[in-house]
Motif scaffolding. Structure first.
Motif, mmCIF file in Angstrom:
data_model
loop_
_atom_site.group_PDB
_atom_site.id
_atom_site.type_symbol
_atom_site.label_atom_id
_atom_site.label_comp_id
_atom_site.label_asym_id
_atom_site.label_seq_id
_atom_site.Cartn_x
_atom_site.Cartn_y
_atom_site.Cartn_z
ATOM 1 N N HIS A 285 -11.116 9.999 16.397
ATOM 2 C CA HIS A 285 -12.298 10.143 15.556
ATOM 3 C C HIS A 285 -13.466 9.795 15.241
ATOM 4 C CE1 HIS A 285 -10.442 14.238 16.885
ATOM 5 N NE2 HIS A 285 -9.239 14.457 16.095
ATOM 6 N N GLY A 286 -13.278 8.480 15.244
ATOM 7 C CA GLY A 286 -14.189 7.837 13.828
ATOM 8 C C GLY A 286 -14.278 7.315 12.522
ATOM 9 N N HIS A 287 -13.067 8.601 12.438
ATOM 10 C CA HIS A 287 -12.586 8.369 10.953
ATOM 11 C C HIS A 287 -12.282 7.347 10.426
ATOM 12 C CE1 HIS A 287 -13.454 12.694 11.608
ATOM 13 N NE2 HIS A 287 -14.211 12.401 10.932
ATOM 14 N N ARG A 288 -12.580 6.347 9.217
ATOM 15 C CA ARG A 288 -11.800 5.299 8.710
ATOM 16 C C ARG A 288 -10.459 5.140 8.405
ATOM 17 N NH1 ARG A 288 -17.018 1.692 7.023
ATOM 18 N NH2 ARG A 288 -18.116 3.523 6.978
ATOM 19 N N LEU A 289 -9.709 4.881 8.631
ATOM 20 C CA LEU A 289 -7.974 5.247 7.801
ATOM 21 C C LEU A 289 -7.465 3.949 6.927
ATOM 22 C CD1 LEU A 289 -6.361 7.469 9.851
ATOM 23 C CD2 LEU A 289 -7.463 7.667 7.934
ATOM 24 N N VAL A 290 -8.171 3.812 5.797
ATOM 25 C CA VAL A 290 -6.959 2.627 4.965
ATOM 26 C C VAL A 290 -5.307 2.892 5.061
ATOM 27 C CG1 VAL A 290 -7.013 1.994 2.933
ATOM 28 C CG2 VAL A 290 -9.069 2.348 3.516
ATOM 29 N N PRO A 291 -5.021 2.044 5.326
ATOM 30 C CA PRO A 291 -3.330 1.828 5.280
ATOM 31 C C PRO A 291 -3.244 2.470 3.593
ATOM 32 C CG PRO A 291 -4.180 0.411 6.949
ATOM 33 C CD PRO A 291 -5.184 0.582 5.932
ATOM 34 N N GLY A 292 -2.110 2.883 3.927
ATOM 35 C CA GLY A 292 -1.306 3.262 2.124
ATOM 36 C C GLY A 292 -1.222 1.405 1.903
ATOM 37 N N PRO A 293 -0.364 0.689 2.028
ATOM 38 C CA PRO A 293 0.063 -0.662 1.523
ATOM 39 C C PRO A 293 -0.893 -1.555 0.834
ATOM 40 C CG PRO A 293 1.295 0.160 3.597
ATOM 41 C CD PRO A 293 0.863 0.435 3.179
ATOM 42 N N GLU A 294 -1.893 -1.826 1.967
ATOM 43 C CA GLU A 294 -2.932 -2.170 2.137
ATOM 44 C C GLU A 294 -3.697 -1.790 0.562
ATOM 45 O OE1 GLU A 294 -3.851 -4.968 3.441
ATOM 46 O OE2 GLU A 294 -2.492 -4.423 5.454
ATOM 47 N N LEU A 295 -4.076 -0.721 0.603
ATOM 48 C CA LEU A 295 -4.674 0.265 -0.363
ATOM 49 C C LEU A 295 -3.923 -0.640 -2.064
ATOM 50 C CD1 LEU A 295 -7.021 1.938 -1.357
ATOM 51 C CD2 LEU A 295 -5.656 3.824 -1.338
ATOM 52 N N ALA A 296 -2.479 -0.182 -1.742
ATOM 53 C CA ALA A 296 -1.411 -0.291 -3.340
ATOM 54 C C ALA A 296 -2.041 -1.847 -4.009
ATOM 55 C CB ALA A 296 -0.379 0.276 -3.503
ATOM 56 N N ALA A 297 -2.218 -3.036 -2.664
ATOM 57 C CA ALA A 297 -2.005 -4.289 -2.725
ATOM 58 C C ALA A 297 -3.491 -4.338 -3.157
ATOM 59 C CB ALA A 297 -2.110 -5.279 -0.761
ATOM 60 N N PHE A 298 -4.270 -3.773 -2.681
ATOM 61 C CA PHE A 298 -6.001 -3.989 -3.588
ATOM 62 C C PHE A 298 -5.951 -3.515 -4.923
ATOM 63 C CE2 PHE A 298 -10.410 -2.097 -3.686
ATOM 64 C CZ PHE A 298 -11.435 -3.539 -3.569
ATOM 65 N N VAL A 299 -5.419 -1.791 -5.258
ATOM 66 C CA VAL A 299 -5.401 -2.040 -6.600
ATOM 67 C C VAL A 299 -4.980 -2.373 -7.205
ATOM 68 C CG1 VAL A 299 -4.615 0.023 -7.641
ATOM 69 C CG2 VAL A 299 -6.035 0.785 -5.793
ATOM 70 N N ARG A 300 -3.733 -3.211 -7.422
ATOM 71 C CA ARG A 300 -3.256 -4.519 -8.036
ATOM 72 C C ARG A 300 -3.746 -5.201 -7.862
ATOM 73 N NH1 ARG A 300 0.972 -3.071 -4.485
ATOM 74 N NH2 ARG A 300 1.259 -4.715 -3.769
ATOM 75 N N ASP A 301 -4.605 -5.878 -6.636
ATOM 76 C CA ASP A 301 -5.350 -7.393 -6.810
ATOM 77 C C ASP A 301 -6.652 -6.983 -8.360
ATOM 78 O OD1 ASP A 301 -4.242 -8.770 -5.682
ATOM 79 O OD2 ASP A 301 -4.720 -8.332 -3.578
#
Length: 135
Positions: free
Chosen positions: A36-52
């Motif tokens: 549908h064109g909605h952006r999705l952030v993968p959970g592992p990538e979000l977790a890595a971003f938060v850790r960084d």
């Protein structure tokens, strides 16, 4: 794999959806689009971003600290209740409300009052972790 819509990621991080969109558009946070064109952030990538982000440290005006505590939440004091000996201090850190009990003397020495920016530092050997549904 768990994925998060922009609004869900924003709610988890305590920022606006526009901020998350800017991170995605700037290449700081990976995302894909669904059918549908909605952006999705993968959970592992979000977790890595938060850790960084957490490892990046606080604002540069904080000076160097040495501590074994790793759980730091910066927020604003929303309430302080003092009695003769104790004080109850409430901090709103993003979407989280943190309540601390301390001596009145400590609260007075720290100058804790409504509107002051403070950092809650948590070190505990017992932490309860809950999820809304098993993954």
């Amino acid at each position: 794999m768990t994925t998060f819509r922009i609004s869900e990621a924003a709610a988890l991080l305590g920022v606006s959806a526009d901020t998350v969109r800017r991170w995605v558009d700037g290449g700081r946070l990976p995302a894909s689009r669904d059918e549908h064109g909605h952006r999705l952030v993968p959970g592992p990538e979000l977790a890595a971003f938060v850790r960084d982000q957490a490892r990046g440290g606080g604002p540069s005006d904080q000076g160097e600290r040495f501590s074994s505590a790793r759980n730091r939440m910066r927020g604003i004091v929303t309430d302080v209740v003092r009695d003769g000996v104790m004080a109850q201090v409430e901090i709103q850190a993003g979407p989280f409300r943190i309540v601390s009990l301390m001596s009145r003397e400590a609260a007075d020495d720290l100058g804790l009052r409504v509107g002051v920016v403070a950092e809650a530092v948590v070190k505990s050997t017992n932490v309860v972790v809950e999820v809304s549904e098993p993954g």
